[in-house]
Design a protein around this motif. Sequence first.
Motif, PDB file in Angstrom:
ATOM      1  N   ALA A  89       0.831  -1.206   0.000  1.00 53.85           N
ATOM      2  CA  ALA A  89       0.000   0.000   0.000  1.00 53.85           C
ATOM      3  C   ALA A  89       0.865   1.254   0.000  1.00 53.85           C
ATOM      4  O   ALA A  89       0.554   2.230  -0.696  1.00 53.85           O
ATOM      5  N   ILE A  90       1.944   1.246   0.752  1.00 53.34           N
ATOM      6  CA  ILE A  90       2.846   2.406   0.775  1.00 53.34           C
ATOM      7  C   ILE A  90       3.460   2.614  -0.599  1.00 53.34           C
ATOM      8  O   ILE A  90       3.519   3.741  -1.111  1.00 53.34           O
ATOM      9  N   GLU A  91       3.913   1.530  -1.214  1.00 54.59           N
ATOM     10  CA  GLU A  91       4.507   1.651  -2.548  1.00 54.59           C
ATOM     11  C   GLU A  91       3.483   2.139  -3.567  1.00 54.59           C
ATOM     12  O   GLU A  91       3.789   2.976  -4.417  1.00 54.59           O
ATOM     13  N   ALA A  92       2.263   1.632  -3.478  1.00 53.14           N
ATOM     14  CA  ALA A  92       1.223   2.066  -4.416  1.00 53.14           C
ATOM     15  C   ALA A  92       0.834   3.517  -4.168  1.00 53.14           C
ATOM     16  O   ALA A  92       0.568   4.271  -5.123  1.00 53.14           O
ATOM     17  N   SER A  93       0.815   3.936  -2.904  1.00 48.63           N
ATOM     18  CA  SER A  93       0.462   5.332  -2.610  1.00 48.63           C
ATOM     19  C   SER A  93       1.532   6.278  -3.144  1.00 48.63           C
ATOM     20  O   SER A  93       1.221   7.381  -3.582  1.00 48.63           O
ATOM     21  N   ARG A  94       2.756   5.837  -3.141  1.00 44.94           N
ATOM     22  CA  ARG A  94       3.835   6.674  -3.689  1.00 44.94           C
ATOM     23  C   ARG A  94       3.736   6.776  -5.204  1.00 44.94           C
ATOM     24  O   ARG A  94       4.221   7.735  -5.800  1.00 44.94           O
ATOM     25  N   ARG A  95       3.048   5.805  -5.836  1.00 40.97           N
ATOM     26  CA  ARG A  95       2.840   5.854  -7.291  1.00 40.97           C
ATOM     27  C   ARG A  95       1.572   6.626  -7.648  1.00 40.97           C
ATOM     28  O   ARG A  95       1.245   6.775  -8.820  1.00 40.97           O
ATOM     29  N   GLY A  96       0.830   7.080  -6.614  1.00 38.41           N
ATOM     30  CA  GLY A  96      -0.347   7.897  -6.879  1.00 38.41           C
ATOM     31  C   GLY A  96      -1.678   7.190  -6.705  1.00 38.41           C
ATOM     32  O   GLY A  96      -2.715   7.762  -7.006  1.00 38.41           O
ATOM     33  N   ASP A  97      -1.708   5.972  -6.212  1.00 36.79           N
ATOM     34  CA  ASP A  97      -2.953   5.228  -6.010  1.00 36.79           C
ATOM     35  C   ASP A  97      -3.705   5.831  -4.820  1.00 36.79           C
ATOM     36  O   ASP A  97      -3.231   5.822  -3.692  1.00 36.79           O
ATOM     37  N   LEU A  98      -4.929   6.367  -5.068  1.00 35.97           N
ATOM     38  CA  LEU A  98      -5.692   7.036  -4.024  1.00 35.97           C
ATOM     39  C   LEU A  98      -6.217   6.067  -2.964  1.00 35.97           C
ATOM     40  O   LEU A  98      -6.282   6.407  -1.789  1.00 35.97           O
ATOM     41  N   VAL A  99      -6.581   4.857  -3.360  1.00 33.50           N
ATOM     42  CA  VAL A  99      -7.059   3.857  -2.400  1.00 33.50           C
ATOM     43  C   VAL A  99      -5.927   3.461  -1.455  1.00 33.50           C
ATOM     44  O   VAL A  99      -6.119   3.324  -0.246  1.00 33.50           O
ATOM     45  N   ALA A 100      -4.729   3.297  -2.019  1.00 29.34           N
ATOM     46  CA  ALA A 100      -3.577   2.945  -1.194  1.00 29.34           C
ATOM     47  C   ALA A 100      -3.232   4.079  -0.239  1.00 29.34           C
ATOM     48  O   ALA A 100      -2.867   3.840   0.920  1.00 29.34           O
ATOM     49  N   ARG A 101      -3.373   5.329  -0.691  1.00 33.09           N
ATOM     50  CA  ARG A 101      -3.128   6.468   0.194  1.00 33.09           C
ATOM     51  C   ARG A 101      -4.094   6.446   1.380  1.00 33.09           C
ATOM     52  O   ARG A 101      -3.707   6.694   2.520  1.00 33.09           O
ATOM     53  N   ALA A 102      -5.348   6.121   1.097  1.00 36.80           N
ATOM     54  CA  ALA A 102      -6.346   6.044   2.171  1.00 36.80           C
ATOM     55  C   ALA A 102      -6.018   4.901   3.133  1.00 36.80           C
ATOM     56  O   ALA A 102      -6.186   5.032   4.354  1.00 36.80           O
ATOM     57  N   THR A 103      -5.525   3.788   2.611  1.00 34.48           N
ATOM     58  CA  THR A 103      -5.148   2.649   3.466  1.00 34.48           C
ATOM     59  C   THR A 103      -4.003   3.028   4.399  1.00 34.48           C
ATOM     60  O   THR A 103      -4.038   2.723   5.601  1.00 34.48           O
ATOM     61  N   VAL A 104      -3.004   3.703   3.860  1.00 31.34           N
ATOM     62  CA  VAL A 104      -1.863   4.129   4.679  1.00 31.34           C
ATOM     63  C   VAL A 104      -2.326   5.128   5.739  1.00 31.34           C
ATOM     64  O   VAL A 104      -1.952   5.031   6.911  1.00 31.34           O
ATOM     65  N   GLN A 105      -3.181   6.082   5.336  1.00 33.99           N
ATOM     66  CA  GLN A 105      -3.679   7.068   6.283  1.00 33.99           C
ATOM     67  C   GLN A 105      -4.511   6.398   7.382  1.00 33.99           C
ATOM     68  O   GLN A 105      -4.364   6.724   8.563  1.00 33.99           O
ATOM     69  N   ASP A 106      -5.353   5.433   7.026  1.00 31.72           N
ATOM     70  CA  ASP A 106      -6.154   4.712   8.021  1.00 31.72           C
ATOM     71  C   ASP A 106      -5.277   3.927   8.990  1.00 31.72           C
ATOM     72  O   ASP A 106      -5.562   3.853  10.189  1.00 31.72           O
TER      73      ASP A 106
END
Length: 149
Positions: A89-106
């Motif tokens: 999820a962290i790697e995907a959020s760094r690539r711009g994935d909004l769902v992954a960003r929400a997972t990391v934030q949660d």
Amino acid sequence: MTQRIRAAVRGHEVVAGLLVAVALGLILLAVPRVERLVLLVGAASVLVLAVLLIERFVHGEPELTWTTSSGTPARVRGHDRRITALTRAIEASRRGDLVARATVQDTLRSLARDRTDLGPDLTAYLNATNPPDVDAARLDAHLTELEEH
């Protein structure tokens, strides 16, 4: 043959010695003419039993070492599925994935749930309705702040 006997007796030397003594006693009672031979064998078996017991007490027990770990082997990275999922999820959020960003934030919100006195930067990140893009250095700073509080 002697190795099989040793393997069977190992750990049960006292019981084996008692069985030999009982067997010799029964033979002595049943056949009185072999009295001297049985006494000789009995004395030899007591001597062997004594040597086995001494050997076991001196050499048989390994030295006890104390450790602070629970004895479970350390897990290798990727063994815990939760950590693997969070890493992805962290790697995907760094690539711009909004769902992954929400997972990391949660995940960070759940870690910060019972903590107070968090810094303004981390508080702003946790309270944002749309999770902002966070680089590795900022995420590391947020985790360090959570560990300190």
